[in-house]
Scaffold this motif. Structure first.
Motif, PDB file in Angstrom:
ATOM      1  N   ALA A 194     -11.663   6.310 132.299  1.00  0.00           N
ATOM      2  CA  ALA A 194     -12.588   5.187 132.113  1.00  0.00           C
ATOM      3  C   ALA A 194     -12.678   4.793 130.638  1.00  0.00           C
ATOM      4  CB  ALA A 194     -13.969   5.561 132.651  1.00  0.00           C
ATOM      5  N   GLY A 195     -12.733   5.802 129.758  1.00  0.00           N
ATOM      6  CA  GLY A 195     -12.816   5.507 128.331  1.00  0.00           C
ATOM      7  C   GLY A 195     -11.588   4.785 127.817  1.00  0.00           C
ATOM      8  N   LEU A 196     -10.390   5.250 128.219  1.00  0.00           N
ATOM      9  CA  LEU A 196      -9.165   4.574 127.800  1.00  0.00           C
ATOM     10  C   LEU A 196      -9.135   3.142 128.304  1.00  0.00           C
ATOM     11  CD1 LEU A 196      -6.523   7.401 128.368  1.00  0.00           C
ATOM     12  CD2 LEU A 196      -7.145   6.372 126.183  1.00  0.00           C
ATOM     13  N   ALA A 197      -9.588   2.938 129.531  1.00  0.00           N
ATOM     14  CA  ALA A 197      -9.578   1.589 130.101  1.00  0.00           C
ATOM     15  C   ALA A 197     -10.504   0.659 129.333  1.00  0.00           C
ATOM     16  CB  ALA A 197      -9.968   1.652 131.578  1.00  0.00           C
ATOM     17  N   VAL A 198     -11.717   1.120 129.032  1.00  0.00           N
ATOM     18  CA  VAL A 198     -12.679   0.265 128.346  1.00  0.00           C
ATOM     19  C   VAL A 198     -12.275   0.028 126.890  1.00  0.00           C
ATOM     20  CG1 VAL A 198     -15.059   0.131 127.498  1.00  0.00           C
ATOM     21  CG2 VAL A 198     -14.607   0.876 129.848  1.00  0.00           C
ATOM     22  N   VAL A 199     -11.835   1.075 126.213  1.00  0.00           N
ATOM     23  CA  VAL A 199     -11.567   0.964 124.782  1.00  0.00           C
ATOM     24  C   VAL A 199     -10.241   0.261 124.497  1.00  0.00           C
ATOM     25  CG1 VAL A 199     -11.159   2.291 122.673  1.00  0.00           C
ATOM     26  CG2 VAL A 199     -12.982   2.964 124.237  1.00  0.00           C
ATOM     27  N   LEU A 208      -7.740  -1.030 127.130  1.00  0.00           N
ATOM     28  CA  LEU A 208      -7.217  -2.034 128.046  1.00  0.00           C
ATOM     29  C   LEU A 208      -8.119  -3.258 128.169  1.00  0.00           C
ATOM     30  CD1 LEU A 208      -5.932   0.268 130.943  1.00  0.00           C
ATOM     31  CD2 LEU A 208      -4.830  -0.347 128.788  1.00  0.00           C
ATOM     32  N   ALA A 209      -9.417  -3.061 128.058  1.00  0.00           N
ATOM     33  CA  ALA A 209     -10.344  -4.173 128.242  1.00  0.00           C
ATOM     34  C   ALA A 209     -10.175  -5.295 127.211  1.00  0.00           C
ATOM     35  CB  ALA A 209     -11.784  -3.659 128.225  1.00  0.00           C
ATOM     36  N   THR A 267       0.998  -3.889 120.529  1.00  0.00           N
ATOM     37  CA  THR A 267       1.418  -3.240 121.781  1.00  0.00           C
ATOM     38  C   THR A 267       0.610  -1.986 122.099  1.00  0.00           C
ATOM     39  OG1 THR A 267       3.093  -1.790 120.752  1.00  0.00           O
ATOM     40  CG2 THR A 267       3.767  -4.045 121.324  1.00  0.00           C
ATOM     41  N   LEU A 268      -0.356  -1.640 121.264  1.00  0.00           N
ATOM     42  CA  LEU A 268      -1.107  -0.401 121.476  1.00  0.00           C
ATOM     43  C   LEU A 268      -1.803  -0.358 122.842  1.00  0.00           C
ATOM     44  CD1 LEU A 268      -1.813   2.323 120.279  1.00  0.00           C
ATOM     45  CD2 LEU A 268      -3.762   1.269 119.112  1.00  0.00           C
TER      46      LEU A 268
END
Length: 394
Positions: A298-303, A305-306, A353-354
């Motif tokens: 969830a953290g990777l997605a919010v920080v 990918l969002a 691209t990060l």
């Protein structure tokens, strides 16, 4: 505000914290410390270089000669521990020593690990045991794929003696040649520094983090004995972090930084190679905890990918707040990645691209958990540790 705008604002707030409140992890200025006390000729301590090696015939010609040719003023020797290789690693090491000369080399083989030991730490146990017979003051623990410039050992010892350090570790500069290496490798070091900010590790008073880079660790022998290394961490798959924690618990002083004259020569040309490198230990880093895994995803997605998703969605739907917050968060993210790209001498546009690379790491982490529950966790060079420990408490 829309839901995506709220998520974008949360991501922007997270990046504000990461930029200023996470030990300035994104800076790359933590380099080998200059000695504060000169090491006089004749007083250079004895050093034993211990190299665990398992099926390393491909890279050994690029790494071992660099150790044998160290320009070190004191007494030093190399102990290479052939950990059950099937490709002639031990024989090749002897041939390289005969060809290049330099520091004396001992090649040994400890046999298969006893129950409760990982292969690398079993090899280190054997190598350190042999080295202690010569009573070295320092041990240089370095992997078989690490090449050192001729003055590497001299600089490491000078830093340890001059700054009164018990453990000096450098994160070797990894190879960056293929497309996938360019996308994944700098981010690997960036994420590691985010998790273990070097400035926090290197604080003398009340350090806020503890870690080391296993490819290059100079360790004071007395401190290793006090910390019961490697016995106290014998099950650790993430052995470098576990080693640093053991040294810290024993009262040792630690320093970790980026290397300038120490390089990994191991190639990872395909995505599959890099995938295995990351996924073999990713879930162990999370201590095999499903809740921590869910929080990490969830953290990777919010920080990560969002921000681009919010920017594109906001522009498409006319949601100004989502577009503004997502675009600014992405800009801050890219800005913090630029120093690492400069360190690796890569094009700066790769900073954009990060988010894609973070998605790869998210999938690698999930795959690591899947392999763990299938009983194939932490597989490496023919060995599988079904339930490895990230960092044993004792």
């Amino acid at each position: 505000m829309s839901a995506i705008a709220w998520i974008a604002m949360g991501s922007l707030a997270a990046w504000g914290w990461l930029l200023l409140g996470q030990g300035f992890f994104w800076r790359t200025d933590q380099r080998l410390p200059a000695s504060h006390a000169r090491v006089e000729p004749g007083s250079w301590p004895r050093v034993a270089i211990v190299v665990p090696a398992r099926d390393e015939a491909e890279v050994l010609p690029l790494s071992l000669p660099s150790l044998l040719s160290q320009d070190y003023p004191g007494d030093a020797e190399v102990v290479l521990v052939d950990d059950g290789s099937t490709d002639g690693t031990g024989k090749l090491a002897g041939e390289l020593a005969a060809r290049y000369g330099g520091l004396p080399l001992t090649v040994a083989s400890p046999g298969e690990p006893e129950h409760g030991w990982t292969g690398k730490l079993w090899a280190l146990r054997h190598g350190i045991g042999l080295a202690r017979a010569r009573d070295p003051e320092f041990l240089l623990l370095t992997d078989a794929d690490i090449a050192h410039e001729p003055d590497s050992l001299r600089r490491l010892v000078a830093a340890a003696v001059g700054s009164d350090l018990d453990l000096v570790s450098q994160m070797a500069r990894l190879r960056v040649a293929s497309l996938w290496e360019r996308l994944v490798v700098p981010a690997f070091v960036y994420f590691f520094a985010q998790l273990y900010p070097f400035r926090w590790i290197n604080r003398r008073r009340r350090p806020l983090a503890t870690a080391a880079a296993g490819g290059c660790v100079l360790l004071r022998t007395e401190t290793a004995e006090r910390a019961r290394v490697p016995e106290s961490i014998r099950q650790a798959v993430i052995d470098d972090v576990s080693l640093a924690r053991a040294v810290r618990r024993a009262g040792g002083r630690i320093w970790l930084g980026l290397a300038e004259r120490v390089d990994s020569v191991r190639p990872y040309p395909r995505l599959a190679d890099l995938w295995r490198m990351v996924s073999r230990s990713a879930y162990a880093q999370l201590r095999h905890n499903p809740l921590v895994l869910a929080g990490t995803v969830a953290g990777l997605a919010v920080v990560y990918l969002a921000p681009p998703v919010a920017l594109l969605a906001g522009l498409a739907d006319g949601d100004g707040v989502a577009a503004w917050a997502g675009g600014l968060a992405w800009a801050v993210m890219a800005g913090t990645y630029l120093p690492m790209l400069r360190y690796y001498r890569q094009p700066l546009w790769l900073a954009l691209t990060l988010p894609f690379t973070a998605l790869l790491y998210l999938l690698m982490t999930v795959d690591s958990a899947v392999q763990h529950y299938r009983g194939r966790g932490a597989a490496w060079k023919g060995r599988t540790y079904s339930r490895p420990e990230a960092a044993p408490d004792r």
